[in-house]
Design an enzyme around this catalytic site. Structure first.
Site, short mmCIF file in Angstrom:
data_model
loop_
_atom_site.label_atom_id
_atom_site.label_comp_id
_atom_site.label_asym_id
_atom_site.label_seq_id
_atom_site.Cartn_x
_atom_site.Cartn_y
_atom_site.Cartn_z
N SER A 227 -2.87 0.54 3.87
CA SER A 227 -2.28 0.90 5.15
C SER A 227 -2.53 2.38 5.42
O SER A 227 -2.17 3.24 4.61
CB SER A 227 -0.76 0.62 5.16
OG SER A 227 -0.16 1.11 6.34
N SER B 168 -2.28 -4.49 7.14
CA SER B 168 -1.44 -3.39 6.68
C SER B 168 0.03 -3.77 6.53
O SER B 168 0.79 -3.07 5.86
CB SER B 168 -1.55 -2.20 7.64
OG SER B 168 -0.97 -2.50 8.89
#
Length: 324
Positions: free
Chosen positions: A289, A128
């Site tokens: 993310s 992420s």
């Protein structure tokens, strides 16, 4: 005491085994605190009870041997068989259950203090934060940058620097505080933050970005467009998949997140007003993310510290160094 120590070690091994295999989630801060307290109790018992008792027993043995030799010498016997030095050393020797508890206390105490108040290691578990941080990066987190906090309960007792936009911050995941997450601070209390059509706005102002060419994302084995973004005082890099237009919506399974009424969702993205004492977090790999766009704000009491340095990546030693 040896039996009690054996039971304590068995409990510790069972706990760590269940944690490692996923039967239950662990709290390393609490575990380290308990280990420090238990080994300190053994250390105090050794320092003020067990060691003096062994020394008294050794002294009594020497005194008894000296008295015997003096009595024999009075009878004209100068040569006496036997040497109590070996027995004395055996009496003074620390038993295993104290060696593995009281003996470990100084080391555990140092680790506890360093990890609680200075620096904590953290391993990047996901992609992420690519390209800033890669999976496998071992990083250091500054625990005192945002203030001194009591271990375990994480209560701030001494303030330091304020959280700033652009900081890379480790925090306790709001949906499960037993887990630590790492993201970038996009907005601070009082900000209005928008992420619309893959562009970030702070208080109505578009955050400027500049194209940096393509980046090969090893996780997805695809090329992503890389940009530099100035969020705060320093620039950092991020990835955006311009061919993907995600539909944002809250996806918390067990109900709305705190202050969800501060957020408005649309097919273009989300706009939120950051409440007092909270922060809005984004991953640098914007389309890979799960962050504040989905689960909401990070409260101040969840802050662990500021990430600042990659101290090791066993797959790529060139990763070692500071980052933005």
């Amino acid at each position: 005491m040896s039996a009690l120590t054996g039971i304590l070690y068995a409990v510790l091994i069972a706990y760590l085994g269940g944690w490692y295999t996923g039967y239950w989630s662990g709290n390393f801060s609490l575990l380290l605190f308990i280990l420090t307290a238990v080994t300190m109790a053994y250390w105090l018992a050794e320092r003020f009870h067990f060691q003096p008792a062994r020394e008294r027993a050794a002294a009594d043995l020497l005194a008894s041997d000296t008295k015997r030799r003096e009595a024999l010498a009075a009878q004209g016997i100068a040569r006496v068989d036997g040497n109590v030095e070996g027995a004395r050393e055996e009496i003074l020797r620390q038993p295993w259950w104290l060696d593995w508890t009281a003996g470990l206390f100084p080391v555990i105490l140092i680790v506890f203090l360093l990890r609680s108040f200075l620096f904590e290691p953290f391993k990047i578990p996901s992609g992420s934060m690519v390209p800033t941080l890669l999976v496998g990066d071992l990083i250091l987190v500054n625990k005192f940058h945002y203030g001194v906090r009591l271990p375990v309960i994480n209560k701030k007792i001494i303030a330091n620097h304020d959280v700033a936009r652009g900081d890379v911050m480790v925090f306790r995941y709001p949906e499960d505080t037993s887990m630590d997450f790492i993201k970038r601070v996009a907005a601070v209390p009082g900000d209005e933050v928008s992420y619309l059509n893959q562009r970030l706005y702070i208080n109505g102002q578009l955050v400027p970005v500049q194209s940096q060419g393509d980046y090969y994302d090893e996780d997805s084995m695809q090329y992503r467009q890389r940009f530099s973004e100035k969020l705060g005082e320093k620039e950092h890099q991020l990835l955006v998949n311009t061919q993907r237009q995600p539909l944002f919506r809250p996806d918390r399974k067990d109900g709305p997140f705190p202050f969800q009424e501060n957020c408005k969702y649309s097919p273009e993205g989300v706009t939120c007003k950051v409440p007092a004492g909270h922060y809005f977090m984004l991953g640098d790999n914007r389309d890979n993310s799960r962050d504040s766009r989905f689960w909401g704000f990070v409260p101040d009491e969840n802050i662990v510290g500021k990430a600042f340095f990659v101290w090791m990546n066993f797959g790529n030693l060139k990763r070692i160094g500071s980052f933005n």
